[in-house]
Design a protein around this motif. Structure first.
Motif, short mmCIF file in Angstrom:
data_model
loop_
_atom_site.label_atom_id
_atom_site.label_comp_id
_atom_site.label_asym_id
_atom_site.label_seq_id
_atom_site.Cartn_x
_atom_site.Cartn_y
_atom_site.Cartn_z
N LEU A 1 -7.67 2.96 -0.12
CA LEU A 1 -7.25 2.25 -1.32
C LEU A 1 -7.63 2.97 -2.60
O LEU A 1 -7.43 2.43 -3.70
N VAL B 1 -1.91 -5.94 -1.66
CA VAL B 1 -2.19 -4.92 -0.66
C VAL B 1 -3.20 -5.50 0.33
O VAL B 1 -4.25 -6.02 -0.07
N LEU C 1 0.82 -1.21 0.00
CA LEU C 1 0.00 0.00 0.00
C LEU C 1 0.85 1.26 0.00
O LEU C 1 0.42 2.30 -0.50
N VAL D 1 -4.84 3.53 -5.25
CA VAL D 1 -4.01 2.37 -5.59
C VAL D 1 -4.44 1.88 -6.97
O VAL D 1 -5.58 1.44 -7.15
#
Length: 826
Positions: free
Chosen positions: A668, A678, A633, A671
């Motif tokens: 998230l 992750v 992450l 991402v």
């Protein structure tokens, strides 16, 4: 028009009859003869007659006539068998012309065009004293398919260019054509000189192997040609293919291949019969070549079935001006749609709407028999407006419909439907593009399906090794998110866990096994199970990781794992943290400030056998958000770890902590493509409204140990506000303490926990062996009744491992109301 250069499988003459504009006659469009053949064909034939040509056109079945059947009506008793009776002058002319043909001439009449629309007939005459045998008949049917494709392209060109329909149709008969036979059991191949000439191979250089002929094709077309000439066990019985060979002059020669597999007596594929013909009409122009090249380049970057479908739609709908495009996989004669354009259900026929499943529909092939037949034949098929199709197809393209079977390795893996609302005619250039697109998309779809299957297998394995649900926690809520890597298809080693522990405690675990492989996933599953087992046994956090480290060090693997373990007391928010080479957790305080907890750490698990893992203490206030994460992450090739942690702290400060699930999703949000998995474990701590009251007593092994335990219990419960009789809890204490003192050695402890009106009585001892409850109780036995009494009196009871021994517990209700009170604010 007659040309003196025709020959095919012993036939000396071929004539193409096409339906005239009036629709009642078949007119001679082209005829070709071999040297000195001397055949003659009438200029037209009436469909109303019962001639073999008219019968073949009406029924769609070929007619085979041997030398005895080729007689003039009324001159032989064979006339009835040939079907020449009641013929008009034009039909009789065909029979009379046969009287002048060479001796032992047989006749074949084959319809042109199948379910997509019948256009005429092919009449072939040749030397065959006993009539055309089974192999010649099959080869002539394949040859007729080549002629039908030429006729279709010829008519489309006339319509598109606005040219009048000429009396002759030069180029309808593929003069340059040949046949071959492959023995699928031995791989031996026989091919006539015409096939070798088309492929540019001198007869003396052919060694009887199919691979020699396959090698003549251009490299891009070899895989498709090999799947046809050397079919697999699941190959369709019929196949067609357009491929290219490079001439000595450097020019690309386009050839058309039609073949059929004959089954041996044991049911296995026995022989492959095929026809190769010149297909110059398929040669694309420069614009089509560029379109195919762009499609090929785009498909090379398509990694999923959805991406392949989107690429195919983009390459076909706009360039062809189509109204609808559908792409579907074919599995067990069922269509599983992967993309529809336009995507709205109302844009598609009723059959598709009734079969709608979530995003796209799926439909049984039996509901679309014409489409199923087209897929079985494996040929790109086009229907003009007004074609006789079932509603589920005609409404896809009322102005024209093209069906592209998507083939790979000799079998149909999918289908693409292209439909037009306005009247649409298919020119040879367009058919060339559709044929090339079908071949490219078919191979890309099979490749993507394989990649999707591997990806789904990896993700299924990953999901099976992670918790399906997280437990409900008193005074806290935990949520987790997991994202697999988008680069690469191997399963990763990230894991997380939430482990409820006694006394309103919980263990939060997150970890990462080195690498992406099945071995990493296996180690991950073993470590998650081991840490859960050690935690449930009651070991403190440092001991849990020490035991897990010894376990991994002793395994036969070179992989290591990082881990962060948090033991949190849900009542007062106190936490013990241990870190084994893992990223430190983050805290978001109630006022919004964030910090990275400075947790002392040890080496990763599996590196140093006797490593020590020091514990760090921390305290959580109600409203605090604790975040555990893996480095995928916050770290990437273009993102240093420190920058990633700073970015995550900024995001954590801005989130709304009231909804932990949405907060985890927001972490998230940015991402995108990932080269690592992750995992995020987020816990919002609120504290408990009512804190349990606890008391502990060490039981000494004295003759009156039970008396002291009962006195301690009664005194404690009265101080907590218990009112009324305490016979049940005191009896449970007596039986559990007696059982521990009598059947174990070492220290015995008594724990009391009162939560509201529920009393939990726990007795700890150093024996890992669980208590044995008798199945059948002997009336004369002096022991064995205690645990049965406890089970009968308690509302719940059980036993669990605890710190090298076990904990036997029972719960019961206590009447409250005394001065001591049982509740204290949290």
């Amino acid at each position: 028009m007659t040309r003196q250069d025709f020959t095919f499988c012993g036939a000396g003459c071929a004539a193409v009859y096409l339906l005239d504009e009036g629709g009642d006659r078949l007119r001679l469009a082209e005829a070709a003869e071999g040297p000195g053949a001397g055949y003659g064909m009438p200029p037209s034939l009436r469909l109303a007659d019962r001639s073999p040509v008219a019968e073949a056109f009406r029924t769609g079945r070929p007619h085979w006539l041997g030398p005895g059947a080729l007689t003039v009506p009324g001159e032989s008793g064979a006339a009835g068998a040939a079907g020449w009776e009641e013929a008009d002058d034009e039909t009789a002319a065909l029979a009379k012309s046969a009287a002048g043909w060479p001796v032992d001439t047989s006749l074949a009449v084959l319809p042109l065009g199948g379910h997509a629309g019948r256009r005429g007939c092919l009449v072939v005459a040749g030397f065959a004293p006993g009539g055309f045998d089974a192999d010649h008949r099959l080869l002539l049917e394949l040859y007729a398919d080549q002629v039908a494709a030429r006729v279709e392209a010829f008519e489309s060109r006339l319509v598109r260019r606005g040219e009048p329909h000429p009396e002759g149709g030069a180029g309808l008969v593929p003069v340059r054509s040949g046949a071959f036979v492959v023995d699928l059991a031995t791989g031996a191949m026989t091919a006539d000189d015409q096939v070798l000439d088309l492929l540019g191979l001198p007869p003396g250089e052919f060694d009887g192997r199919a691979a020699t002929l396959i090698a003549c094709a251009v490299p891009d077309d070899i895989p498709a040609l090999m799947s046809v000439v050397e079919p697999g066990p699941w190959a369709p019985p019929e196949h067609q293919l357009a491929f290219r060979v490079r001439c000595l002059s450097g020019e690309l020669r386009w050839l058309g291949l039609r073949c059929r597999i004959l089954v041996a007596s044991d049911g296995t594929p026995g022989r492959l019969l095929g026809v190769v013909a010149d297909a110059a009409y398929l040669r694309p122009n420069a614009d089509e070549v560029s379109q195919v090249q762009r499609l090929s380049a785009a498909l090379a970057g398509a990694a999923t079935v959805r991406e392949v479908s989107e690429t195919a739609v983009a390459a076909l709908r706009v360039p062809l001006g189509a109204s609808r495009v559908a792409v579907a996989e074919v599995v067990a004669e069922r269509l599983f749609v992967t993309l529809l354009d336009p995507p709205e259900p109302e844009a598609w026929p009723g059959l598709w709407r009734t079969e709608w499943r979530s995003e796209w529909p799926d439909a049984a092939g039996s509901a679309l028999p014409t489409l199923r037949r087209a897929l079985r034949e494996g040929a790109v098929t086009a229907w003009l407006p007004g074609a006789d199709l079932e509603p589920g197809l005609v409404d896809v393209g009322p102005g024209g419909l093209a069906v592209l079977p998507l083939q790979s390795d000799g079998r149909v893996v999918g289908v693409c439907l292209v439909g037009w609302d306005e009247e649409h005619r298919f020119g040879p250039e367009e058919r060339s593009l559709l044929t090339a697109a079908a071949s490219l998309v078919g191979r890309a779809l099979m490749r993507a399906h394989t990649l999707d299957a591997r990806t789904e297998l990896a993700r299924t394995l990953q999901r099976s090794l992670l918790p399906r649900t997280l437990p409900r926690l008193p005074g806290a809520r935990a949520v987790a998110r997991y994202l697999p890597a988008t680069e690469g298809l191997e399963v990763g080693g990230d894991w997380y866990d939430v482990i409820p522990l006694p006394d309103r405690r919980v263990a939060l675990v997150i970890g990462d096994v080195q690498g992406h492989s099945a071995e990493a996933a296996t180690i991950m599953g073993q470590m998650r199970t081991a840490i859960r087992a050690y935690a449930v046994e009651g070991h403190p956090p440092d001991v849990v990781l020490s035991l897990a480290n010894r376990l991994l060090t002793g395994m036969e693997t070179d992989l290591f794992a990082t881990c962060c373990y948090v033991d949190l007391d849900l009542e007062d928010g106190s936490a013990l943290l241990v870190r084994a080479g893992h990223t430190s957790p983050l805290l978001r305080h109630p006022e919004g400030a964030t910090e990275e907890l400075a947790v002392r750490g040890g080496p990763p698990l599996g590196v140093v056998p006797d490593a020590q893992y020091p514990m760090t203490e921390a305290g959580l206030k109600p409203g605090t958000v604790l975040t555990l994460l893996t480095d995928g992450l916050v770290e990437a090739a273009d993102l240093p770890l420190d920058d990633g942690m700073a970015r995550l702290r900024t995001l954590l400060s801005a989130i709304d902590p009231a909804d932990p699930g949405r907060a985890a999703d927001e972490l998230l949000t940015n991402v995108e493509r990932r080269d690592d998995d992750v995992a995020v474990l987020l816990l919002r701590y609120d504290g408990t409204d009512v804190r349990p009251q606890r008391a502990r007593w060490a039981v000494w092994r004295l003759p009156d140990a039970i008396v002291h335990a009962r006195r301690f219990t009664e005194r404690t419960l009265r101080s907590w506000g218990a009112a009324g009789p305490l016979d049940v809890p005191l009896l449970i204490v007596s039986e559990l303490v007696t059982n521990a003192v009598a059947h174990t050695r070492g220290q015995v402890g008594l724990d009391l926990t009162l939560t509201g009106a529920k009393l939990r009585i726990s007795v700890n001892d150093s024996s890992p062996r669980g208590p044995m409850r008798p199945i059948v109780l002997d009336p004369d036995a002096t022991s064995g009744r205690g645990l049965l009494l406890v089970k009968a009196l308690a509302t719940a009871s059980g036993s669990l491992p605890f710190a090298g021994g076990k904990r036997v517990w029972a719960e019961t209700a206590v009447e409250l109301g005394g001065a001591g009170g049982a509740e204290r604010p949290g």
